[in-house]
Scaffold this active site. Structure first.
Site, PDB file in Angstrom:
ATOM      1  N   ASN A  77       0.877  -1.115  -0.088  1.00 43.55           N
ATOM      2  CA  ASN A  77       0.083   0.001   0.092  1.00 43.55           C
ATOM      3  C   ASN A  77       0.930   1.298   0.098  1.00 43.55           C
ATOM      4  O   ASN A  77       0.605   2.231  -0.540  1.00 43.55           O
ATOM      5  CB  ASN A  77      -1.137   0.067   1.139  1.00 43.55           C
ATOM      6  CG  ASN A  77      -0.587  -0.065   2.505  1.00 43.55           C
ATOM      7  OD1 ASN A  77       0.694  -0.414   2.678  1.00 43.55           O
ATOM      8  ND2 ASN A  77      -1.342   0.434   3.542  1.00 43.55           N
ATOM      9  N   LYS A 111      11.238  -9.042   1.748  1.00 39.23           N
ATOM     10  CA  LYS A 111      10.322  -9.907   1.027  1.00 39.23           C
ATOM     11  C   LYS A 111       9.075  -8.986   0.755  1.00 39.23           C
ATOM     12  O   LYS A 111       8.288  -8.567   1.615  1.00 39.23           O
ATOM     13  CB  LYS A 111       9.785 -11.278   1.817  1.00 39.23           C
ATOM     14  CG  LYS A 111       8.874 -11.962   1.257  1.00 39.23           C
ATOM     15  CD  LYS A 111       7.402 -11.407   1.223  1.00 39.23           C
ATOM     16  CE  LYS A 111       6.411 -12.268   0.635  1.00 39.23           C
ATOM     17  NZ  LYS A 111       5.930 -11.853  -0.782  1.00 39.23           N
ATOM     18  N   HIS A 112       9.022  -8.527  -0.323  1.00 43.35           N
ATOM     19  CA  HIS A 112       7.831  -7.343  -0.681  1.00 43.35           C
ATOM     20  C   HIS A 112       6.639  -8.209  -1.228  1.00 43.35           C
ATOM     21  O   HIS A 112       6.608  -9.323  -1.419  1.00 43.35           O
ATOM     22  CB  HIS A 112       8.259  -6.404  -1.735  1.00 43.35           C
ATOM     23  CG  HIS A 112       7.751  -5.136  -1.492  1.00 43.35           C
ATOM     24  ND1 HIS A 112       6.761  -4.801  -0.793  1.00 43.35           N
ATOM     25  CD2 HIS A 112       8.464  -3.895  -1.875  1.00 43.35           C
ATOM     26  CE1 HIS A 112       6.447  -3.346  -0.800  1.00 43.35           C
ATOM     27  NE2 HIS A 112       7.569  -2.759  -1.165  1.00 43.35           N
ATOM     28  N   ALA A 113       5.352  -7.470  -1.348  1.00 43.74           N
ATOM     29  CA  ALA A 113       4.322  -7.914  -1.617  1.00 43.74           C
ATOM     30  C   ALA A 113       4.330  -8.340  -3.239  1.00 43.74           C
ATOM     31  O   ALA A 113       5.150  -7.667  -3.805  1.00 43.74           O
ATOM     32  CB  ALA A 113       3.141  -6.889  -1.461  1.00 43.74           C
ATOM     33  N   GLY A 147       1.516  -5.622   7.409  1.00 43.35           N
ATOM     34  CA  GLY A 147       0.431  -6.178   6.489  1.00 43.35           C
ATOM     35  C   GLY A 147      -0.589  -6.694   7.615  1.00 43.35           C
ATOM     36  O   GLY A 147      -1.118  -5.902   8.382  1.00 43.35           O
ATOM     37  N   SER A 148      -1.376  -7.552   6.925  1.00 39.76           N
ATOM     38  CA  SER A 148      -2.674  -8.032   7.555  1.00 39.76           C
ATOM     39  C   SER A 148      -2.376  -8.822   8.909  1.00 39.76           C
ATOM     40  O   SER A 148      -1.473  -9.218   9.085  1.00 39.76           O
ATOM     41  CB  SER A 148      -3.347  -8.760   6.477  1.00 39.76           C
ATOM     42  OG  SER A 148      -2.739  -9.769   6.224  1.00 39.76           O
ATOM     43  N   GLU A 193       3.477  -4.762  12.539  1.00 42.65           N
ATOM     44  CA  GLU A 193       2.548  -3.458  11.919  1.00 42.65           C
ATOM     45  C   GLU A 193       1.394  -4.153  11.383  1.00 42.65           C
ATOM     46  O   GLU A 193       1.407  -4.456  10.368  1.00 42.65           O
ATOM     47  CB  GLU A 193       3.399  -2.600  11.368  1.00 42.65           C
ATOM     48  CG  GLU A 193       4.527  -2.077  12.002  1.00 42.65           C
ATOM     49  CD  GLU A 193       4.204  -0.706  13.024  1.00 42.65           C
ATOM     50  OE1 GLU A 193       2.963  -0.622  13.407  1.00 42.65           O
ATOM     51  OE2 GLU A 193       4.993  -0.171  13.790  1.00 42.65           O
ATOM     52  N   LEU A 194       0.423  -4.138  11.965  1.00 44.19           N
ATOM     53  CA  LEU A 194      -0.810  -4.868  11.148  1.00 44.19           C
ATOM     54  C   LEU A 194      -2.082  -3.765  10.913  1.00 44.19           C
ATOM     55  O   LEU A 194      -1.955  -2.668  11.028  1.00 44.19           O
ATOM     56  CB  LEU A 194      -1.211  -5.987  12.088  1.00 44.19           C
ATOM     57  CG  LEU A 194      -0.193  -7.123  12.616  1.00 44.19           C
ATOM     58  CD1 LEU A 194      -0.792  -8.313  13.432  1.00 44.19           C
ATOM     59  CD2 LEU A 194       0.731  -7.312  11.203  1.00 44.19           C
ATOM     60  N   CYS A 246      -3.294   1.928   6.580  1.00 46.40           N
ATOM     61  CA  CYS A 246      -3.678   1.029   7.685  1.00 46.40           C
ATOM     62  C   CYS A 246      -4.148   2.143   8.892  1.00 46.40           C
ATOM     63  O   CYS A 246      -5.092   1.802   9.733  1.00 46.40           O
ATOM     64  CB  CYS A 246      -2.396   0.535   8.367  1.00 46.40           C
ATOM     65  SG  CYS A 246      -1.114   1.972   8.596  1.00 46.40           S
ATOM     66  N   GLU A 275     -11.555  -4.711   9.551  1.00 48.16           N
ATOM     67  CA  GLU A 275     -11.000  -3.636   8.899  1.00 48.16           C
ATOM     68  C   GLU A 275     -11.575  -3.511   7.517  1.00 48.16           C
ATOM     69  O   GLU A 275     -11.794  -4.782   6.627  1.00 48.16           O
ATOM     70  CB  GLU A 275      -9.272  -3.900   8.863  1.00 48.16           C
ATOM     71  CG  GLU A 275      -8.887  -2.746   7.902  1.00 48.16           C
ATOM     72  CD  GLU A 275      -7.220  -3.119   7.846  1.00 48.16           C
ATOM     73  OE1 GLU A 275      -6.703  -4.361   7.862  1.00 48.16           O
ATOM     74  OE2 GLU A 275      -6.497  -2.048   7.989  1.00 48.16           O
TER      75      GLU A 275
HETATM   76  P1  NAP Z   1      -0.929  -9.104   3.499  1.00 44.97           P
HETATM   77  O1  NAP Z   1      -1.720  -9.675   2.609  1.00 44.97           O
HETATM   78  O2  NAP Z   1      -0.826  -9.388   4.954  1.00 44.97           O
HETATM   79  O3  NAP Z   1       0.547  -8.821   2.815  1.00 44.97           O
HETATM   80  C1  NAP Z   1       1.597  -8.114   3.546  1.00 44.97           C
HETATM   81  C2  NAP Z   1       3.074  -9.058   3.276  1.00 44.97           C
HETATM   82  O4  NAP Z   1       2.862 -10.168   3.903  1.00 44.97           O
HETATM   83  C3  NAP Z   1       3.072  -9.380   1.682  1.00 44.97           C
HETATM   84  O5  NAP Z   1       4.412  -9.241   1.274  1.00 44.97           O
HETATM   85  C4  NAP Z   1       2.442 -10.883   1.502  1.00 44.97           C
HETATM   86  O6  NAP Z   1       3.245 -11.350   0.462  1.00 44.97           O
HETATM   87  C5  NAP Z   1       3.024 -11.298   2.753  1.00 44.97           C
HETATM   88  N1  NAP Z   1       2.118 -12.076   3.233  1.00 44.97           N
HETATM   89  C6  NAP Z   1       0.991 -12.637   3.268  1.00 44.97           C
HETATM   90  N2  NAP Z   1       0.562 -13.531   4.012  1.00 44.97           N
HETATM   91  C7  NAP Z   1       1.731 -14.225   4.680  1.00 44.97           C
HETATM   92  C8  NAP Z   1       1.757 -15.403   5.532  1.00 44.97           C
HETATM   93  N3  NAP Z   1       0.970 -16.267   5.845  1.00 44.97           N
HETATM   94  N4  NAP Z   1       3.009 -15.627   5.838  1.00 44.97           N
HETATM   95  C9  NAP Z   1       4.325 -14.821   5.349  1.00 44.97           C
HETATM   96  N5  NAP Z   1       4.136 -13.858   4.568  1.00 44.97           N
HETATM   97  C10 NAP Z   1       2.848 -13.309   4.168  1.00 44.97           C
HETATM   98  O7  NAP Z   1      -1.342  -7.382   3.504  1.00 44.97           O
HETATM   99  P2  NAP Z   1      -1.677  -6.353   2.341  1.00 44.97           P
HETATM  100  O8  NAP Z   1      -2.978  -6.745   1.717  1.00 44.97           O
HETATM  101  O9  NAP Z   1      -0.452  -6.590   1.633  1.00 44.97           O
HETATM  102  O10 NAP Z   1      -1.577  -4.956   3.237  1.00 44.97           O
HETATM  103  C11 NAP Z   1      -2.848  -4.580   3.785  1.00 44.97           C
HETATM  104  C12 NAP Z   1      -2.923  -4.751   5.234  1.00 44.97           C
HETATM  105  O11 NAP Z   1      -1.627  -4.085   5.700  1.00 44.97           O
HETATM  106  C13 NAP Z   1      -3.896  -4.125   6.084  1.00 44.97           C
HETATM  107  O12 NAP Z   1      -4.479  -4.894   6.932  1.00 44.97           O
HETATM  108  C14 NAP Z   1      -3.150  -2.785   6.588  1.00 44.97           C
HETATM  109  O13 NAP Z   1      -4.021  -2.300   7.537  1.00 44.97           O
HETATM  110  C15 NAP Z   1      -1.864  -3.393   6.954  1.00 44.97           C
HETATM  111  N6  NAP Z   1      -0.767  -2.417   6.969  1.00 44.97           N
HETATM  112  C16 NAP Z   1      -0.281  -1.944   8.241  1.00 44.97           C
HETATM  113  C17 NAP Z   1       0.628  -0.851   8.500  1.00 44.97           C
HETATM  114  C18 NAP Z   1       0.995  -0.685   9.921  1.00 44.97           C
HETATM  115  O14 NAP Z   1       1.912   0.146   9.883  1.00 44.97           O
HETATM  116  N7  NAP Z   1       0.226  -0.945  10.720  1.00 44.97           N
HETATM  117  C19 NAP Z   1       0.849  -0.177   7.467  1.00 44.97           C
HETATM  118  C20 NAP Z   1       0.475  -0.533   6.109  1.00 44.97           C
HETATM  119  C21 NAP Z   1      -0.425  -1.570   5.933  1.00 44.97           C
HETATM  120  P3  NAP Z   1       2.264 -11.554  -0.726  1.00 44.97           P
HETATM  121  O15 NAP Z   1       2.014 -10.382  -1.341  1.00 44.97           O
HETATM  122  O16 NAP Z   1       3.156 -12.687  -1.763  1.00 44.97           O
HETATM  123  O17 NAP Z   1       1.116 -12.482  -0.426  1.00 44.97           O
END
Ligand code: NAP
Length: 455
Positions: free
Chosen positions: A132, A155-157, A207-208, A229-230, A263, A360
């Site tokens: 994001n 390891k980026h998205a 991430g999530s 940081e979720l 987020c 969320e």
């Molecule tokens: P996401 O699906 O959790 O992906 C984030 C990263 O984690 C990606 O690199 C993804 O790789 C990887 N990933 C996903 N599932 C995994 C698993 N089971 N094991 C290891 N790695 C895994 O999140 P997103 O959709 O990219 O981002 C949105 C979320 O991030 C929202 O919930 C948002 O609120 C949160 N966020 C939080 C902050 C903060 O500072 N608190 C900042 C920004 C975003 P792949 O892409 O290869 O699946």
């Protein structure tokens, strides 16, 4: 060999495919990174700062190019992409100028002849990052970690691998040696093997909640430090003494910035009964007037979501909330045509137990909740499994500050939007994660806080 694919979410067109790494290529990169750490940890702060300022220069020099890449890969409107690159440069310069001060030895008076606390880097840190803010999230981790003498593995998205490769390249362009920031194009299934690798010292994930649970559990099993940081479901309390026009501007921008995918976006609007109808009328007008469209068009207020599957998931959440009793005021329809677009949507009559209250909503959907009075608003705000940010909009700053102190969140802002700032710690509580980024707190997360005692 598997590949990750970058798709422009505004058009649905494929931009590029990137080959994923094999297990042996991953090991080689981790080994090179560990080798680089041995040298990098011994460089002076002055030398590291010189490189970090150079990194900021490179970011500024390539601002247009990087901004366009981010917009093409994940749909952020172009003006906000430019601001993201500018913020990256700020964070680099901030840590270049302050890392030494944050990590200097701390003498402690004891019965030793000399005793003090010293901060030493831990080694190779794995950063699992979201799409994001494809540049900023990485720099927010990397600038402090690398200034502290650590090295990073990224390891980026999967959908922003173009940005990921550029991030590795720009460190090299700024004069950092190979292995200081290394991009690993791997799937999320390959992350566990990296965490388990003996040369990986710690892991940070943005991430999530689901990804956080998985990575946090693996880090715990391997006794490695983690920072998470979720997600969040930030509440904004709109009090009866608020400047209504200003509150509506903040609410609209807060919900639609970054196409609703921040987020710390404003997600639950908790409005006092006394101004509920007036707020809703103005909010509806502003949200409807915001122009959805091509993220490269300077007139666009918000663009598409980052991927079609994420758009469809958001739509399911809206429908589920409506089935649970929420009322649809505007939006709520998937538009015809190409791209991952979703219109600005307002749900009213939202209550605890509904999808839009409990989970969320990562997109341009506002949940509006009516509160009887201030105490009720605070109770509703805290009735969440998340605790990332929260806002209070009021005509009385003292009242706002008192409320901010009662909100269960890591970042509480009065009369403005929650935002990250390198001078202040950033992070959440509850299911929004643990640990902090930015400020002195952030740079100390991946350090061995070491006691030295000379009898
Ligand atoms: P996401 O699906 O959790 O992906 C984030 C990263 O984690 C990606 O690199 C993804 O790789 C990887 N990933 C996903 N599932 C995994 C698993 N089971 N094991 C290891 N790695 C895994 O999140 P997103 O959709 O990219 O981002 C949105 C979320 O991030 C929202 O919930 C948002 O609120 C949160 N966020 C939080 C902050 C903060 O500072 N608190 C900042 C920004 C975003 P792949 O892409 O290869 O699946």
């Amino acid at each position: 060999m598997s590949r990750s694919v970058s798709i422009n979410p505004a058009t649905g067109e494929k931009i590029a495919e990137h080959e994923r790494l094999t297990a042996s290529a991953i090991s080689q990169k981790i080994e090179l990174s560990a080798q680089s750490f041995k040298d990098w940890r011994n460089r002076s702060f002055e030398e590291r700062a010189e490189r970090m300022h150079q990194l900021a220069d490179v970011l500024e020099a390539h601002k247009e190019e990087y901004a366009l890449l981010a917009t093409n890969e994940m749909g952020k409107i172009i003006g906000q992409s430019r601001k993201e690159i500018e913020k990256c440069a700020w964070v680099c310069r901030y840590y270049a100028d302050h890392a030494e001060q944050f990590l200097c030895d701390e003498p402690v008076t004891t019965n030793a002849s000399k005793s003090y606390v010293t901060y030493q880097p831990m080694g190779v840190i794995l950063a699992v990052m979201p799409w994001n803010f494809p540049f900023y999230q990485v720099i927010r981790f990397a600038a402090p970690a690398i200034m502290a003498g650590n090295v990073g593995i990224l390891k980026h998205a999967s959908n922003v691998q173009g940005c990921a490769q550029v991030l590795e390249d720009l460190f090299l362009e700024a004069g950092f040696q190979k292995g200081i920031l290394t991009n690993l194009n791997i799937s999320s299934d390959q992350v566990s093997a990296v965490i388990e690798h003996p040369l990986i010292a710690a892991v940070t994930l943005t991430g999530s909640e689901a990804a956080g649970r998985s990575v946090g559990a693996l880090a715990g099993k391997n006794i490695k430090k983690s920072v998470l940081e979720l997600g969040g479901s930030d509440a904004y309390l709109i009090l009866e003494d608020a400047d209504l026009e200003k509150a509506v501007d903040i609410a609209t921008f807060g919900r639609l910035q970054n196409n609703g995918q921040t987020c710390i976006a404003a997600k639950r609007f908790i409005v006092l009964e006394a101004i509920y109808n007036d707020f809703l009328q103005l909010f509806k007008e502003k949200m409807q007037a915001a122009k959805m469209g091509d993220p490269k068009d300077e007139q666009t207020y918000y663009g598409p979501l980052a991927r079609v599957d994420l758009r469809d998931e958001l739509h399911d959440q809206v429908q589920k909330s409506m089935a649970q009793g929420a009322q649809l005021l505007i939006g709520g329809q998937i538009p015809e045509g190409k791209g991952a677009y979703y219109p600005a949507t307002i749900l009213t009559e939202v209550k605890p137990g509904m999808e839009a209250f409990d989970n969320e909503l990562f997109g341009p959907v506002a949940a509006v909740i009516k509160a009887k009075d201030e105490a009720h608003a605070i109770t509703l705000a805290n009735q969440s499994n998340f605790g990332l940010g929260a806002g209070v909009l009021t005509g009385n700053k003292t009242r706002g500050e008192k409320i901010a102190l009662q909100l269960d969140a890591g970042n509480c802002f009065v009369n403005t939007l929650v935002a990250s700032d390198p001078r202040l710690p950033f992070g959440g509580i509850k299911n929004s994660g643990y640990g902090r980024e930015l400020s002195a707190h952030g740079i100390r997360e991946f350090m061995n806080v070491k006691t030295i005692w000379v009898a």
